[in-house]
Scaffold this motif. Structure first.
Motif, mmCIF file in Angstrom:
data_model
loop_
_atom_site.group_PDB
_atom_site.id
_atom_site.type_symbol
_atom_site.label_atom_id
_atom_site.label_comp_id
_atom_site.label_asym_id
_atom_site.label_seq_id
_atom_site.Cartn_x
_atom_site.Cartn_y
_atom_site.Cartn_z
ATOM 1 N N VAL A 1 80.693 -8.524 -17.280
ATOM 2 C CA VAL A 1 81.669 -9.570 -16.975
ATOM 3 C C VAL A 1 82.447 -9.909 -18.236
ATOM 4 C CG1 VAL A 1 80.372 -10.595 -15.066
ATOM 5 C CG2 VAL A 1 79.943 -11.381 -17.395
ATOM 6 N N SER B 1 78.572 -21.163 -8.020
ATOM 7 C CA SER B 1 79.080 -20.136 -7.112
ATOM 8 C C SER B 1 78.248 -18.869 -7.222
ATOM 9 C CB SER B 1 80.544 -19.814 -7.464
ATOM 10 O OG SER B 1 80.948 -18.647 -6.796
ATOM 11 N N GLN C 1 80.633 -15.736 -8.704
ATOM 12 C CA GLN C 1 81.354 -15.714 -9.972
ATOM 13 C C GLN C 1 80.495 -16.251 -11.114
ATOM 14 O OE1 GLN C 1 85.334 -16.968 -9.586
ATOM 15 N NE2 GLN C 1 85.872 -15.868 -11.443
ATOM 16 N N HIS C 2 80.494 -15.531 -12.240
ATOM 17 C CA HIS C 2 79.790 -15.999 -13.421
ATOM 18 C C HIS C 2 80.624 -17.055 -14.141
ATOM 19 C CE1 HIS C 2 77.744 -12.175 -12.698
ATOM 20 N NE2 HIS C 2 76.747 -12.616 -13.441
ATOM 21 N N SER C 3 79.941 -17.976 -14.826
ATOM 22 C CA SER C 3 80.668 -19.001 -15.572
ATOM 23 C C SER C 3 79.790 -19.566 -16.680
ATOM 24 C CB SER C 3 81.119 -20.136 -14.643
ATOM 25 O OG SER C 3 79.987 -20.792 -14.097
ATOM 26 N N GLU D 1 85.319 -19.451 -16.533
ATOM 27 C CA GLU D 1 84.938 -18.506 -15.482
ATOM 28 C C GLU D 1 85.022 -17.078 -16.000
ATOM 29 O OE1 GLU D 1 87.592 -19.522 -12.274
ATOM 30 O OE2 GLU D 1 86.024 -20.702 -11.295
ATOM 31 N N THR E 1 84.975 -12.854 -14.967
ATOM 32 C CA THR E 1 85.290 -11.928 -13.887
ATOM 33 C C THR E 1 84.646 -10.575 -14.160
ATOM 34 O OG1 THR E 1 87.115 -11.000 -12.581
ATOM 35 C CG2 THR E 1 87.414 -11.053 -14.957
ATOM 36 N N HIS E 2 84.566 -9.717 -13.151
ATOM 37 C CA HIS E 2 83.921 -8.406 -13.274
ATOM 38 C C HIS E 2 84.624 -7.540 -14.315
ATOM 39 C CE1 HIS E 2 81.877 -4.715 -12.159
ATOM 40 N NE2 HIS E 2 83.040 -4.138 -11.911
#
Length: 458
Positions: free
Chosen positions: A54, A111, A114-116, A130, A132-133
């Motif tokens: 990510v 979520s 989604q990673h954060s 946040e 993303t991939h």
């Protein structure tokens, strides 16, 4: 012509790409009760079938629902006190703002998709970054937690040969989600380390008391409670290697000088000319366990378990003898490395003379382990010798000629001298050299001694 990804897809039986291995210091080849699942003494990082890395995408500065509620309440109170009717549009906007912020905070933090990373600045404000991939990287996570996001479960290392799963740690200092290692999926397969790991909700949460800050470029960063320290050796992991300088790695992978103590609020100074890229021989300290990183190339040129076994057999074939009892000595087989056997070699660690076991030479009743060597009259510890079986700790393929003091683990001269000068973190602010095979703090004039074997008389 196929692209590399197509070639991999077309060749399912092809050897998987190995990025490297993590080896936990203090374990001589395996955990005391055996390696099980994700809990083991070494962990190999292979290229994943599908990328799971990510990368940062968007940043949100948000208020907690309580703060939003408070603002809405203040807005209504102010409007009511002036005996004005609250316009529906403003009331709707207030409700929408509250709903939006609540959704954003809990959505971004918990979520499933989604990673954060959440940086709590105060009770009323949180910055959520946040992620993303990233199709170009693979991510591996290390920590004390046994939850599924952790690829390699690491627990506190107890120094000495009494290391076992039953030893109770009253309060672990290793973070449940300690760190993450991100590897490029394309050559040269660069591996980078970051403090903290994503939990089961795919979130990294830095609370109000955690050290955190906003960089000049506007990006947030922070440190974990007890920190993730890294030391890159000078000259790689070879016969000529020298210890490097311990640094602290931030959540975003920046390099800092050490804090005054492990959990101090004030961060160290940014070291701009150093990076979080792991090298062969890099040490990673998680405040309770230290890991050695070996690259795939480094392991390719390193001695293997078979090589160490061949060295053991070579020593035993020379039939070393006890200079007093004249009985033949032999190092036990690797699978019996924790059991003292009848033919086990013992040594006086102050002088290095190797003997068979005997029960004389005690200098006093109080110091049970202080003995006088019958060969040279030197007084010092008298211990059984153990072969260092974890090949990953060797900097060369030399014969096992030196023993660490006071534990008696035996390895090559270059390896013994290298580890004897490495200051390993201990507790919250201390450093000391330790045996890589059992984590015992080293002592004596040089932390190790050259062994003096006597060959057969016949």
């Amino acid at each position: 012509m196929f692209s590399p990804s197509q070639e991999e897809h077309c060749a399912p039986n092809k050897e998987p790409v190995k990025y490297g291995e993590l080896v936990v210091l203090g374990y001589n080849g395996s955990l005391p009760n055996g390696d099980r699942g994700r809990r083991k003494s070494r962990f190999a990082l292979y290229k994943r079938p599908k990328a799971n890395g990510v990368k940062p995408s968007s940043v949100h500065v948000i208020s907690t629902p309580q703060a939003s509620k408070k603002r809405c309440h203040q807005f209504r109170t102010t409007e009511a006190s002036s005996e004005a009717v609250v316009p529906e549009s403003k009331a709707t906007m207030c409700r929408q703002e509250f709903a939006q912020r609540s959704t954003l905070e809990f959505g971004a933090i918990s979520s499933k998709g989604q990673h954060s990373i959440s940086y709590t600045l105060s009770r009323n404000q949180t910055v959520v970054v946040e992620y993303t991939h990233d199709k170009d990287t693979d991510m591996f996570q290390v920590g004390r937690s046994t939850e599924s996001p952790i690829d390699f479960v690491v627990t506190d290392t107890i120094s000495g040969s009494q290391n076992n799963d039953e030893t109770q740690i009253t309060q672990s200092t290793i973070s449940r989600f300690a760190c993450r290692i991100v590897c490029d999926r394309s050559p040269p397969y660069t591996a980078r380390i970051f403090a903290a790991g994503f939990d089961s909700s795919k979130n990294i949460f830095l609370g109000e008391k955690a050290a955190k800050w906003k960089n000049p470029d506007g990006h947030m960063d922070g440190l974990t409670t007890n920190g993730v320290l890294v030391m890159h050796p000078k000259g790689g992991f070879t016969e000529e290697s020298k210890p490097g300088v311990w640094r602290e790695i931030s959540v975003c992978g920046e390099v800092y000088t050490l804090r005054e103590t492990r959990s101090a609020q004030q961060r160290g100074k940014l070291v701009e000319n150093e990076t979080n890229v792991l090298q062969d021989g890099s040490l990673i300290d998680l405040c309770g366990a230290t890991l050695l990183w070996r690259t795939a190339d480094g392991l390719f040129h390193a001695p293997t378990q078979k090589h160490i076994e061949a060295l053991r057999q070579e020593i035993n074939a020379a039939r070393p003898q006890c200079p007093v009892g004249l009985n033949t000595l032999a190092f036990p087989s690797i699978n019996r490395k924790d059991v003292v056997e009848e033919k086990q070699p013992w040594a006086y660690l102050s002088c290095g003379h190797v003997h068979g076991y005997h029960n004389w030479g005690h200098r006093s009743d109080t110091e049970a382990n202080e003995r006088e060597c019958p060969m040279c009259r030197t007084v010092g510890p008298y211990v059984p010798l153990w072969l260092g079986c974890e090949a990953g700790f060797y900097v060369d393929a030399g014969p096992p000629t030196h023993a660490f003091t006071p534990c008696g683990h035996v390895c090559s001269e270059k390896s013994a001298k290298y580890w004897s000068q490495i200051p390993l973190p201990h507790g919250t602010h201390a450093f000391h050299a330790a045996c890589p095979f059992c984590a015992t703090q080293l002592s004596g004039e040089h932390n190790c001694v050259k062994l003096i074997f006597q060959g057969p008389i016949d």
